[in-house]
Design a protein around this motif. Structure first.
Motif, PDB file in Angstrom:
ATOM      1  N   SER A  38      -8.455 -10.106  14.113  1.00  0.00           N
ATOM      2  CA  SER A  38      -7.188  -9.936  13.871  1.00  0.00           C
ATOM      3  C   SER A  38      -6.616  -9.270  12.303  1.00  0.00           C
ATOM      4  O   SER A  38      -7.182 -10.049  11.555  1.00  0.00           O
ATOM      5  CB  SER A  38      -6.216 -11.229  14.212  1.00  0.00           C
ATOM      6  OG  SER A  38      -4.967 -10.864  14.017  1.00  0.00           O
ATOM      7  N   HIS A  39      -6.176  -8.222  12.515  1.00  0.00           N
ATOM      8  CA  HIS A  39      -5.534  -7.572  11.237  1.00  0.00           C
ATOM      9  C   HIS A  39      -4.359  -8.515  10.900  1.00  0.00           C
ATOM     10  O   HIS A  39      -4.215  -8.592   9.458  1.00  0.00           O
ATOM     11  CB  HIS A  39      -5.089  -6.303  11.603  1.00  0.00           C
ATOM     12  CG  HIS A  39      -6.316  -5.308  11.791  1.00  0.00           C
ATOM     13  ND1 HIS A  39      -6.330  -4.495  12.843  1.00  0.00           N
ATOM     14  CD2 HIS A  39      -7.449  -4.950  11.191  1.00  0.00           C
ATOM     15  CE1 HIS A  39      -7.509  -4.019  12.842  1.00  0.00           C
ATOM     16  NE2 HIS A  39      -7.940  -4.041  11.946  1.00  0.00           N
ATOM     17  N   ASN A  40      -3.880  -9.088  11.716  1.00  0.00           N
ATOM     18  CA  ASN A  40      -2.867 -10.254  11.159  1.00  0.00           C
ATOM     19  C   ASN A  40      -3.305 -11.289  10.493  1.00  0.00           C
ATOM     20  O   ASN A  40      -2.766 -11.849   9.536  1.00  0.00           O
ATOM     21  CB  ASN A  40      -1.800 -10.368  12.530  1.00  0.00           C
ATOM     22  CG  ASN A  40      -0.755  -9.432  12.515  1.00  0.00           C
ATOM     23  OD1 ASN A  40       0.136  -9.266  11.632  1.00  0.00           O
ATOM     24  ND2 ASN A  40      -1.059  -8.656  13.572  1.00  0.00           N
ATOM     25  N   ARG A  41      -4.373 -11.841  10.930  1.00  0.00           N
ATOM     26  CA  ARG A  41      -4.964 -12.875  10.220  1.00  0.00           C
ATOM     27  C   ARG A  41      -5.677 -12.430   9.014  1.00  0.00           C
ATOM     28  O   ARG A  41      -5.476 -13.342   8.087  1.00  0.00           O
ATOM     29  CB  ARG A  41      -6.266 -13.731  11.060  1.00  0.00           C
ATOM     30  CG  ARG A  41      -7.020 -14.680  10.496  1.00  0.00           C
ATOM     31  CD  ARG A  41      -7.999 -15.309  11.266  1.00  0.00           C
ATOM     32  NE  ARG A  41      -8.442 -16.291  10.629  1.00  0.00           N
ATOM     33  CZ  ARG A  41      -8.307 -17.720  10.724  1.00  0.00           C
ATOM     34  NH1 ARG A  41      -7.191 -17.938  11.405  1.00  0.00           N
ATOM     35  NH2 ARG A  41      -8.700 -18.497  10.071  1.00  0.00           N
TER      36      ARG A  41
ATOM     37  N   PHE B 158      -0.877  -1.646  15.606  1.00  0.00           N
ATOM     38  CA  PHE B 158      -1.407  -0.250  15.941  1.00  0.00           C
ATOM     39  C   PHE B 158      -0.262   0.826  15.872  1.00  0.00           C
ATOM     40  O   PHE B 158      -0.622   1.862  15.221  1.00  0.00           O
ATOM     41  CB  PHE B 158      -2.273  -0.382  17.104  1.00  0.00           C
ATOM     42  CG  PHE B 158      -2.988   1.033  17.371  1.00  0.00           C
ATOM     43  CD1 PHE B 158      -3.660   1.627  16.637  1.00  0.00           C
ATOM     44  CD2 PHE B 158      -2.489   1.856  18.513  1.00  0.00           C
ATOM     45  CE1 PHE B 158      -4.344   2.804  16.664  1.00  0.00           C
ATOM     46  CE2 PHE B 158      -2.887   2.947  18.477  1.00  0.00           C
ATOM     47  CZ  PHE B 158      -3.994   3.528  17.929  1.00  0.00           C
ATOM     48  N   GLY B 159       0.998   0.412  16.452  1.00  0.00           N
ATOM     49  CA  GLY B 159       1.866   1.482  16.525  1.00  0.00           C
ATOM     50  C   GLY B 159       2.484   2.186  15.399  1.00  0.00           C
ATOM     51  O   GLY B 159       2.243   1.555  14.153  1.00  0.00           O
ATOM     52  N   GLN B 160       3.302   3.109  15.462  1.00  0.00           N
ATOM     53  CA  GLN B 160       3.677   3.848  14.134  1.00  0.00           C
ATOM     54  C   GLN B 160       4.842   3.055  13.401  1.00  0.00           C
ATOM     55  O   GLN B 160       5.129   3.351  12.272  1.00  0.00           O
ATOM     56  CB  GLN B 160       4.317   5.256  14.528  1.00  0.00           C
ATOM     57  CG  GLN B 160       5.705   5.073  15.473  1.00  0.00           C
ATOM     58  CD  GLN B 160       5.872   6.474  15.945  1.00  0.00           C
ATOM     59  OE1 GLN B 160       5.711   7.532  15.261  1.00  0.00           O
ATOM     60  NE2 GLN B 160       6.793   6.595  16.948  1.00  0.00           N
TER      61      GLN B 160
ATOM     62  N   ARG C  11      -5.860   1.932   9.602  1.00  0.00           N
ATOM     63  CA  ARG C  11      -5.707   1.518   8.054  1.00  0.00           C
ATOM     64  C   ARG C  11      -6.561   0.586   7.647  1.00  0.00           C
ATOM     65  O   ARG C  11      -7.153   0.716   6.678  1.00  0.00           O
ATOM     66  CB  ARG C  11      -4.400   1.061   7.981  1.00  0.00           C
ATOM     67  CG  ARG C  11      -3.918   0.823   6.292  1.00  0.00           C
ATOM     68  CD  ARG C  11      -2.631   0.302   6.335  1.00  0.00           C
ATOM     69  NE  ARG C  11      -2.320   0.771   4.611  1.00  0.00           N
ATOM     70  CZ  ARG C  11      -1.015   0.684   4.317  1.00  0.00           C
ATOM     71  NH1 ARG C  11      -0.154   1.115   4.745  1.00  0.00           N
ATOM     72  NH2 ARG C  11      -0.936   0.557   2.942  1.00  0.00           N
ATOM     73  N   PHE C  12      -7.080  -0.223   8.468  1.00  0.00           N
ATOM     74  CA  PHE C  12      -7.834  -1.446   8.091  1.00  0.00           C
ATOM     75  C   PHE C  12      -9.162  -1.383   8.860  1.00  0.00           C
ATOM     76  O   PHE C  12      -9.943  -2.211   8.836  1.00  0.00           O
ATOM     77  CB  PHE C  12      -7.089  -2.920   8.659  1.00  0.00           C
ATOM     78  CG  PHE C  12      -5.665  -2.883   7.855  1.00  0.00           C
ATOM     79  CD1 PHE C  12      -5.683  -2.777   6.435  1.00  0.00           C
ATOM     80  CD2 PHE C  12      -4.655  -3.368   8.670  1.00  0.00           C
ATOM     81  CE1 PHE C  12      -4.401  -2.992   5.751  1.00  0.00           C
ATOM     82  CE2 PHE C  12      -3.571  -3.531   8.138  1.00  0.00           C
ATOM     83  CZ  PHE C  12      -3.359  -3.076   6.400  1.00  0.00           C
ATOM     84  N   ALA C  13      -9.589  -0.179   9.468  1.00  0.00           N
ATOM     85  CA  ALA C  13     -10.769   0.075   9.863  1.00  0.00           C
ATOM     86  C   ALA C  13     -11.969  -0.153   9.007  1.00  0.00           C
ATOM     87  O   ALA C  13     -12.885  -0.744   9.125  1.00  0.00           O
ATOM     88  CB  ALA C  13     -11.012   1.462  10.493  1.00  0.00           C
TER      89      ALA C  13
ATOM     90  N   ASP D 211      -7.716  -5.810  -0.036  1.00  0.00           N
ATOM     91  CA  ASP D 211      -8.174  -4.956  -0.989  1.00  0.00           C
ATOM     92  C   ASP D 211      -7.128  -3.640  -0.991  1.00  0.00           C
ATOM     93  O   ASP D 211      -7.378  -2.381  -1.659  1.00  0.00           O
ATOM     94  CB  ASP D 211      -9.401  -4.453  -0.859  1.00  0.00           C
ATOM     95  CG  ASP D 211     -10.529  -5.554  -0.887  1.00  0.00           C
ATOM     96  OD1 ASP D 211     -10.433  -6.161  -1.737  1.00  0.00           O
ATOM     97  OD2 ASP D 211     -11.469  -5.639   0.064  1.00  0.00           O
ATOM     98  N   ASP D 212      -5.949  -3.596  -0.227  1.00  0.00           N
ATOM     99  CA  ASP D 212      -4.973  -2.649  -0.151  1.00  0.00           C
ATOM    100  C   ASP D 212      -3.995  -2.848  -1.013  1.00  0.00           C
ATOM    101  O   ASP D 212      -3.032  -3.654  -0.597  1.00  0.00           O
ATOM    102  CB  ASP D 212      -4.914  -2.469   1.499  1.00  0.00           C
ATOM    103  CG  ASP D 212      -3.468  -1.107   1.587  1.00  0.00           C
ATOM    104  OD1 ASP D 212      -2.731  -1.053   0.756  1.00  0.00           O
ATOM    105  OD2 ASP D 212      -3.809  -0.565   2.826  1.00  0.00           O
ATOM    106  N   GLY D 213      -3.856  -2.013  -2.176  1.00  0.00           N
ATOM    107  CA  GLY D 213      -2.805  -2.485  -3.134  1.00  0.00           C
ATOM    108  C   GLY D 213      -1.352  -2.421  -2.536  1.00  0.00           C
ATOM    109  O   GLY D 213      -0.546  -3.003  -2.775  1.00  0.00           O
ATOM    110  N   GLU D 214      -1.028  -1.392  -1.841  1.00  0.00           N
ATOM    111  CA  GLU D 214       0.272  -1.302  -1.185  1.00  0.00           C
ATOM    112  C   GLU D 214       0.594  -2.555  -0.446  1.00  0.00           C
ATOM    113  O   GLU D 214       1.589  -3.089  -0.628  1.00  0.00           O
ATOM    114  CB  GLU D 214       0.488  -0.003  -0.399  1.00  0.00           C
ATOM    115  CG  GLU D 214       1.703   0.089   0.243  1.00  0.00           C
ATOM    116  CD  GLU D 214       1.732   1.489   1.021  1.00  0.00           C
ATOM    117  OE1 GLU D 214       3.001   1.754   1.484  1.00  0.00           O
ATOM    118  OE2 GLU D 214       0.868   2.251   1.547  1.00  0.00           O
ATOM    119  N   VAL D 215      -0.260  -3.019   0.279  1.00  0.00           N
ATOM    120  CA  VAL D 215      -0.217  -4.295   0.882  1.00  0.00           C
ATOM    121  C   VAL D 215       0.034  -5.472   0.254  1.00  0.00           C
ATOM    122  O   VAL D 215       0.766  -6.249   0.695  1.00  0.00           O
ATOM    123  CB  VAL D 215      -1.519  -4.292   2.150  1.00  0.00           C
ATOM    124  CG1 VAL D 215      -1.347  -5.696   2.848  1.00  0.00           C
ATOM    125  CG2 VAL D 215      -1.388  -3.224   3.134  1.00  0.00           C
TER     126      VAL D 215
END
Length: 186
Positions: free
Chosen positions: A16-19, A117-119, A154-156, A162-166
């Motif tokens: 899970s990307h949310n996890r 996943f959506g926009q 984005r998280f593939a 490790d994503d500075g914006e996140v």
């Protein structure tokens, strides 16, 4: 004083990307703030008032309530399933909202963030979670938001940690939530 937050992740999927987003929040938690990532939402039975009886509340639901009683605020991570929040997250909110008048959520600050996943990054689901939390009596921080679109791409290859914006977005939410939680705990 240390601020304690409970993180609830609305996705049970192993990858899970949310996890992963919750893991990033934990890694980048501001000094003086502790986040517990709650494990066990999958075991909590669907809310049913017939089984929510003092002295015989299902063990998994009692553990969730006990964990909630130990914190100053909540951070929810919601993906979007069919335009709304996942059932596991709604179920957690339902259990924490009871018994009536003794909600573990009552007057406690809560922020809802997530990726999808959506926009739009799951904004509909997050809005639904905020609505349910507000009705349950939580102090919903409407301005403490983070919706990250296109999670699969984005998280593939990059973990959210490790994503500075996140990380910047999480830090902004955590600063606001911890300030409110610290005020509420004082």
């Amino acid at each position: 004083m240390s601020v304690r937050l409970l993180a609830l992740v609305g996705s049970l999927r192993a990858g899970s990307h949310n996890r992963q987003l919750a893991e990033a929040a934990i890694k980048h938690t501001p000094q003086g703030v502790g986040i517990e990532l709650y494990e066990g939402l999958a075991e909590v039975p669907f809310y049913n008032e017939d089984i929510d009886v003092e002295g015989s509340v299902p063990e998994a639901a009692a553990r969730l309530r006990a964990a909630a009683d130990q914190v100053d605020g909540f951070l929810l991570f919601s993906p979007e399933y069919n335009g709304t929040m996942p059932a596991v997250l709604k179920n957690a909110i339902d259990w924490l909202s009871r018994p009536f008048g003794a909600s573990a959520l009552k007057d406690r600050p809560v922020a809802v963030v997530g990726t999808a996943f959506g926009q739009y990054g799951g904004v509909w689901a997050q809005d639904e979670a905020r609505k349910a939390l507000g009705i349950a009596g939580a102090q919903v921080l409407a301005d403490a938001t983070l919706s990250i679109p296109a999670s699969l791409t984005r998280f593939a290859e990059t973990h959210p940690v490790d994503d500075g914006e996140v990380v910047d977005g999480l830090n902004a939410v955590l600063r606001q939530l911890s300030a409110e939680a610290g005020t509420a705990a004082a």
